[in-house]
Structure formats: structure tokens, C-alpha cells
Design a protein around this motif. Structure first.
Motif, PDB file in Angstrom:
ATOM      1  N   THR A 220       0.757  -1.309  -0.057  1.00 25.58           N
ATOM      2  CA  THR A 220       0.100   0.022   0.159  1.00 25.58           C
ATOM      3  C   THR A 220       0.920   1.022   0.154  1.00 25.58           C
ATOM      4  N   THR A 221       0.286   2.398  -0.255  1.00 26.07           N
ATOM      5  CA  THR A 221       1.115   3.543  -0.370  1.00 26.07           C
ATOM      6  C   THR A 221       0.843   4.474   0.923  1.00 26.07           C
ATOM      7  N   LEU A 222       1.727   5.444   1.082  1.00 23.36           N
ATOM      8  CA  LEU A 222       1.471   6.362   2.280  1.00 23.36           C
ATOM      9  C   LEU A 222       0.087   7.001   2.233  1.00 23.36           C
ATOM     10  N   GLN A 223      -0.280   7.722   1.123  1.00 23.91           N
ATOM     11  CA  GLN A 223      -1.584   8.162   0.923  1.00 23.91           C
ATOM     12  C   GLN A 223      -2.620   7.126   1.199  1.00 23.91           C
ATOM     13  N   GLU A 224      -2.632   6.156   0.714  1.00 19.92           N
ATOM     14  CA  GLU A 224      -3.719   5.087   0.864  1.00 19.92           C
ATOM     15  C   GLU A 224      -3.863   4.873   2.313  1.00 19.92           C
ATOM     16  N   LYS A 225      -2.677   4.668   2.986  1.00 21.02           N
ATOM     17  CA  LYS A 225      -2.698   4.357   4.283  1.00 21.02           C
ATOM     18  C   LYS A 225      -3.488   5.315   5.289  1.00 21.02           C
ATOM     19  N   LEU A 226      -3.111   6.637   4.998  1.00 19.98           N
ATOM     20  CA  LEU A 226      -3.466   7.729   5.644  1.00 19.98           C
ATOM     21  C   LEU A 226      -5.104   7.857   5.274  1.00 19.98           C
ATOM     22  N   ILE A 227      -5.539   7.679   4.219  1.00 20.80           N
ATOM     23  CA  ILE A 227      -6.856   7.879   3.846  1.00 20.80           C
ATOM     24  C   ILE A 227      -7.773   6.896   4.655  1.00 20.80           C
ATOM     25  N   GLU A 228      -7.135   5.647   4.571  1.00 22.38           N
ATOM     26  CA  GLU A 228      -8.029   4.645   5.246  1.00 22.38           C
ATOM     27  C   GLU A 228      -8.126   4.944   6.730  1.00 22.38           C
ATOM     28  N   THR A 229      -6.912   5.180   7.433  1.00 23.57           N
ATOM     29  CA  THR A 229      -7.036   5.784   8.761  1.00 23.57           C
ATOM     30  C   THR A 229      -7.788   6.831   9.160  1.00 23.57           C
ATOM     31  N   ILE A 230      -7.520   7.825   8.341  1.00 24.92           N
ATOM     32  CA  ILE A 230      -8.622   9.122   8.575  1.00 24.92           C
ATOM     33  C   ILE A 230     -10.088   8.979   8.373  1.00 24.92           C
ATOM     34  N   ASN A 231     -10.224   7.988   7.299  1.00 26.66           N
ATOM     35  CA  ASN A 231     -11.626   7.891   6.854  1.00 26.66           C
ATOM     36  C   ASN A 231     -12.468   7.106   8.268  1.00 26.66           C
ATOM     37  N   GLU A 232     -11.543   5.944   8.690  1.00 26.02           N
ATOM     38  CA  GLU A 232     -12.210   5.058   9.837  1.00 26.02           C
ATOM     39  C   GLU A 232     -12.189   6.014  11.066  1.00 26.02           C
ATOM     40  N   THR A 233     -11.286   6.819  11.212  1.00 30.92           N
ATOM     41  CA  THR A 233     -11.350   7.605  12.711  1.00 30.92           C
ATOM     42  C   THR A 233     -12.168   8.756  12.605  1.00 30.92           C
ATOM     43  N   CYS A 234     -11.966   9.638  11.589  1.00 35.90           N
ATOM     44  CA  CYS A 234     -12.727  10.847  11.521  1.00 35.90           C
ATOM     45  C   CYS A 234     -13.704  11.019  10.634  1.00 35.90           C
ATOM     46  N   ILE A 235     -14.132  10.311   9.641  1.00 30.73           N
ATOM     47  CA  ILE A 235     -15.135  10.287   8.755  1.00 30.73           C
ATOM     48  C   ILE A 235     -16.415   9.654   8.958  1.00 30.73           C
ATOM     49  N   LYS A 236     -16.149   8.374   9.258  1.00 31.33           N
ATOM     50  CA  LYS A 236     -17.148   7.252   9.558  1.00 31.33           C
ATOM     51  C   LYS A 236     -17.466   7.346  11.084  1.00 31.33           C
ATOM     52  N   SER A 237     -16.657   7.752  12.004  1.00 35.29           N
ATOM     53  CA  SER A 237     -17.091   8.082  13.216  1.00 35.29           C
ATOM     54  C   SER A 237     -16.221   9.434  13.874  1.00 35.29           C
ATOM     55  N   PRO A 238     -16.894   9.881  14.768  1.00 41.16           N
ATOM     56  CA  PRO A 238     -16.458  11.226  15.220  1.00 41.16           C
ATOM     57  C   PRO A 238     -15.309  11.209  16.161  1.00 41.16           C
ATOM     58  N   GLY A 239     -14.396  10.542  15.756  1.00 43.47           N
ATOM     59  CA  GLY A 239     -13.163  10.420  16.464  1.00 43.47           C
ATOM     60  C   GLY A 239     -12.003  11.466  16.308  1.00 43.47           C
ATOM     61  N   ARG A 240     -10.894  11.054  16.732  1.00 52.14           N
ATOM     62  CA  ARG A 240      -9.540  11.895  16.656  1.00 52.14           C
ATOM     63  C   ARG A 240      -8.243  11.175  16.703  1.00 52.14           C
ATOM     64  N   LEU A 241      -7.860  11.339  15.501  1.00 51.02           N
ATOM     65  CA  LEU A 241      -6.440  10.845  15.338  1.00 51.02           C
ATOM     66  C   LEU A 241      -5.302  11.314  15.569  1.00 51.02           C
ATOM     67  N   ILE A 242      -4.504  10.849  16.621  1.00 54.45           N
ATOM     68  CA  ILE A 242      -3.375  11.441  17.171  1.00 54.45           C
ATOM     69  C   ILE A 242      -2.068  10.655  16.461  1.00 54.45           C
ATOM     70  N   ILE A 243      -1.312  11.453  16.065  1.00 60.69           N
ATOM     71  CA  ILE A 243       0.026  10.907  15.440  1.00 60.69           C
ATOM     72  C   ILE A 243       1.284  11.539  15.965  1.00 60.69           C
ATOM     73  N   PRO A 244       1.772  10.672  16.764  1.00 62.86           N
ATOM     74  CA  PRO A 244       3.078  11.031  17.437  1.00 62.86           C
ATOM     75  C   PRO A 244       4.310  11.125  16.308  1.00 62.86           C
ATOM     76  N   ALA A 245       4.904  12.185  16.124  1.00 66.94           N
ATOM     77  CA  ALA A 245       5.677  12.403  14.873  1.00 66.94           C
ATOM     78  C   ALA A 245       7.161  13.262  15.413  1.00 66.94           C
ATOM     79  N   PHE A 246       8.161  12.878  15.024  1.00 62.35           N
ATOM     80  CA  PHE A 246       9.511  13.683  15.214  1.00 62.35           C
ATOM     81  C   PHE A 246       9.370  15.040  14.590  1.00 62.35           C
ATOM     82  N   SER A 247       9.618  15.966  15.326  1.00 63.89           N
ATOM     83  CA  SER A 247       9.412  17.331  14.969  1.00 63.89           C
ATOM     84  C   SER A 247      10.160  17.884  13.524  1.00 63.89           C
ATOM     85  N   ILE A 248      11.324  17.024  13.359  1.00 61.80           N
ATOM     86  CA  ILE A 248      11.927  17.627  12.244  1.00 61.80           C
ATOM     87  C   ILE A 248      12.213  16.298  11.456  1.00 61.80           C
TER      88      ILE A 248
END
Length: 461
Positions: A220-248
Motif C-alpha cells: 500500500t502507499t502512504l496516501q492510501e494508508k492515511l486515507i484509510e485511517t482518517i476515514n475510519e477514525t474521523c469520517i465514519k466516526s466522530p473520533g480523533r487521530l493522534i499521530i506522534p511524530a518527530f518534529s524534524i
């Protein structure tokens, strides 16, 4: 010519390699060693006299490569530090952030134990600023004469803005020898960053091995993975997606990818918060050195504008704004540091959301063993935060599609660019023992002579 591997020997962190000719000593990288626990004990002393080092060459800004430079200066180093211009800018941000982390740890110990008197921080802001004043920036692919016998060339390797492999040509007793230090090798088609450039032919190669024996996800691609996760968490349900990410590095690539997704209309608009002061400063560095981003990012800039700005994206600045994010009741995406959940504003968001069934925490980077991020990834049902035991009800997910390191095949291909009849030896560093062994086996099967040096091992070249 003598090479001594003083860091990242049969482990990942603490990169530090000493190259000595008859009358000149060069240190390639000077990173913090995180492997043994307490940073003071492992990093405050050097196995050589810092004053004896004539020059430091820095491959890139990450703390496991740059983080002990101020200590080196504090202990007597008087020379210059050669690096690329983006590396100088990003290293300044990361080193100043390290001071804040050191002081934060010390203050927590002082509060928790009356009369606690040490250990002291490795270095202070004044030592960082002295370090920054020693930076001398060198462009990519332009040979630079260090002295009459030694020439340096930086080769782009992706991984992080400004990251470079170090190519040293040394004339000794009338004989010319070339040695390359890969630093950390990036991967192809990574958001924002250019692809690693092939290394020129050398006689000796010091190669990282972080992903030896491991392959990145390709189904899968990065865009596909993000679309799938955002869709499940924030579109289909009223949730929040938290992504821990290195700042730089990681945050900038993630923001650009989200910009691409929403600008194409692949998802309905979702509010996005980037909650990391360090990430905000780093993004400005990426804008400053825009000529060094990849062609995809440059083309996006020409047609649609700033890769790191778009509707529904908010960069959070002060603590008050950060706290207000917790009161945002609509579905949203929160990008915050630190990536392993060890400190930083991400812990605030974790504290308020770890028991939220509608929350998903998506890990996009490596979490070292024993970190809070590692405990969540291994499935711990309860975590302790702010002196409270919290049940883990949030969904925990991970992807390696934003890893900044090339995988096993990328590492093998990097070495295979070298003629095995000319390349005398490959030295593997910057990897766990299992990864090094897997890569060593693969390279040996290809006909290369491979060594996995021990810490402090002296090698005559």
C-alpha cells in the motif's frame, strides 16, 4: 591511516568515528548514546582527548549523530564543524531542544527527591551557541580541500533535509585512498526529500545497517494508508487521530502528504493541528532551503502553493493554544511530538485521549524498547502517566511507510554500486546486532568483504 569506531558499534545510537592520518584527526559525527540508560554517564567522557581532534564532519542533524558536539567543545575541542547548510540550521534547533530536555529531566528529579544534587546537564545553551559558531557549511557535490592531503565531498542521501554521505580522499605516502561514511541512508520516493544519490567508487565503506534484514511495506502507499485511517477514525466516526511524530523531518513529510490528500479532494475536510514548537521552527528551515526538496514538492509549490500550509491546518504555538486543542470537540487530527511519547506535548494529548474509544493513535516511526510508545505498541492494557494508571481504550496502529531509513534492499543496493574488485572492505555500523548480521550475510553472498567492528576497534586502512 587509522579508523576507530567509537560509536554506533553493534548498536544504533551514538554515531562517532575517528579517522587519523599521520598528522591529522577527523571525527565523523558526535552523537548521543542512548543505549545504556543515563545520558550523563555514557556521554560526558570521550575515549580520546577532544583537544586532539582537528576537525569534525557532521553527516546530518539528528541527535544520535550531532547531540554530543557541545560536550566535545566543552571538553576542549577547538576546531571547525563541517556540514551542509540545512544540517547547520536543523542541528541548532535540535541541540537547543536537547538542553531543554536535560533541564526538564533535572527539574523533575529535583521535585521528586528533596536534596537531589546531580548529575548536571551535559551542556547548556551557551555551549550550543558556541557549537553553532563553529559550523562551516559546504555544498553538495563540490569537493572541498581540508588540507593539502585530504579532500571532502558531501553526497545527498535523503533521510533528512541536508543529510549527506561523507566522501574523504586522502593522500598518504603518495598513495590516494578513498573512504565513504554513509551516515543514514534515506529511501526513494519519500515525501519532500530527494532520493539518495549513488556514491562514487571508494576503497572503504562505513555503512549504516538500521534496517538490515527488514523490508518496508510495499502493498500500500502512504496516501492510501492515511486515507484509510482518517476515514475510519474521523469520517465514519466522530473520533480523533493522534499521530506522534518527530518534529524534524517526519512532521514535514506527513504534513505535505496530508496537503496532497486534501487538496485533491480525496477526503472531506478535517481539522488538523500540528502541536510542536520545534516542528514549527523546523518547517521554516525547510522553506528556507526549498531548493533542496524533491521535484514533487517543488512542482506542488509552483501549482498549489506552500506544501506546508493549507486550509484546516493550524500550527499550535503556545501552551494555552495546545490546551485548547483538548477542548476541540469535532473530529480532528493531532500531530505532536515526541515520536516515542517520551515527554513533549504529545503526552498531554495522550493523557486526555488514551481512554477514548473513538481515538486512534497512529505510530509512524521507530519506538525504542522501554519507551511509552513501545509499551503501547506491544499491547500493554494499562499505562502510567502523570502518576495515574490509565486503561488503554484507544486503537493503537502503526505504519513504516514514513520511515526515513532505507530498508535491507536499499542498503544492499547502496553497497552494490561499488565495484567489489576495488572496494576493499565494508564496515557495518548503526544497527542492532541482528540487523548487522543479516546485512553482512547478504553482502558477503554478493562477494564483498564485510566487518562488524566492536566499539574502540582500531582498523588500519
Amino acid at each position: 591511516m587509522k579508523l576507530t569506531i567509537w560509536g554506533a558499534a553493534q548498536q544504533v545510537t551514538g554515531s562517532m568515528h575517528l579517522l587519523q592520518t599521520d598528522n591529522y584527526s577527523i571525527l565523523i559525527d558526535c552523537g548521543l548514546d542512548y543505549e545504556k540508560g543515563t545520558y550523563q554517564e555514557e556521554n560526558q567522557y570521550f575515549p580520546f582527548d577532544p583537544a586532539s581532534i582537528d576537525l569534525v564532519i557532521l553527516t546530518h542533524a539528528h541527535i544520535d549523530h550531532s547531540g554530543n558536539l557541545p560536550t566535545l567543545l566543552r571538553m576542549g575541542f577547538e576546531g571547525q564543524i563541517l556540514c551542509t547548510s540545512p544540517t547547520a540550521d536543523l542541528a541548532e534547533l535540535l541541540l537547543l531542544d536537547s538542553v531543554n530536555i536535560f533541564l526538564g529531566k533535572q527539574n523533575r528529579k529535583l521535585r521528586s527527591k528533596r536534596g537531589f544534587a546531580g548529575p548536571q546537564p551535559l551542556y547548556l545553551q551557551k555551549h550550543v551557541m558556541e557549537t553553532v559558531s563553529r559550523f562551516v557549511t559546504i555544498s553538495f557535490n563540490k569537493p572541498f580541500k581540508i588540507n593539502g592531503a585530504i579532500e571532502l565531498t558531501f553526497i545527498p542521501v535523503g533521510h533528512l533535509l541536508g543529510a549527506a554521505a561523507v566522501i574523504l580522499q586522502v593522500i598518504e605516502n603518495g598513495i590516494t585512498k578513498k573512504i565513504a561514511f554513509t551516515g543514514d541512508i534515506g529511501r526513494k520516493n519519500y515525501p519532500v526529500l530527494i532520493d539518495p544519490q549513488p556514491l562514487p567508487q571508494v576503497d572503504y565503506l562505513v555503512c549504516e545497517s538500521t534496517y538490515g534484514g527488514r523490508l518496508h511495506t510495499t502493498d500500500t502507499t502512504l496516501q492510501e494508508k492515511l486515507i484509510e485511517t482518517i476515514n475510519e477514525t474521523c469520517i465514519k466516526s466522530p473520533g480523533r487521530l493522534i499521530i506522534p511524530a518527530f518534529s524534524i523531518g517526519r512532521t514535514q513529510s506527513l504534513v505535505f502528504t496530508l496537503n496532497q490528500i486534501f487538496s485533491k479532494g480525496l477526503l472531506p475536510p478535517v481539522q488538523i493541528f500540528v502541536d510542536s514548537p520545534l516542528a514549527n521552527f523546523a518547517t521554516d528551515v525547510y522553506r528556507k532551503h526549498h531548493e533542496l526538496v524533491n521535484e514533487e514538492a517543488k512542482e506542488f509549490y509552483k501549482t498549489k502553493g506552500d506544501e506546508f500550509e493549507f486550509e484546516n491546518l493550524i500550527y499550535v504555538h503556545d501552551r494555552k493554544e495546545s490546551q485548547s486543542v483538548s477542548n476541540y470537540l469535532e473530529p480532528c487530527i493531532i500531530i505532536s511530538s515526541a515520536g516515542m511519547l517520551e515527554g513533549g506535548r504529545i503526552q498531554d494529548h495522550l493523557y486526555y485521549n488514551i481512554q477514548n474509544y473513538y481515538c486512534t493513535i497512529l505510530f509512524i516511526g521507530y519506538c525504542a524498547k522501554g519507551t511509552l510508545g513501545d509499551r503501547l505498541l506491544r499491547g500493554d492494557p494499562i499505562i502510567r502517566l502523570r502518576n495515574r494508571d490509565l486503561m488503554v481504550y484507544a486503537s493503537i496502529k502503526k505504519t513504516d511507510l514514513l520511515s526515513g531509513h532505507g530498508d535491507h534492499n536499499d542498503l544492499v543496493q547502496t553497497v552494490k554500486q561499488q565495484d567489489r574488485q576495488i572496494l576493499k572492505k565494508v564496515f557495518l555500523v548503526h544497527g542492532e546486532t541482528k540487523s548487522m548480521s543479516a546485512l553482512a550475510t547478504a553482502l558477503t553472498d554478493e562477494g564483498y568483504t564485510v566487518t562488524i567492528p566492536e566499539k574502540g576497534e582500531e582498523i588500519i586502512l
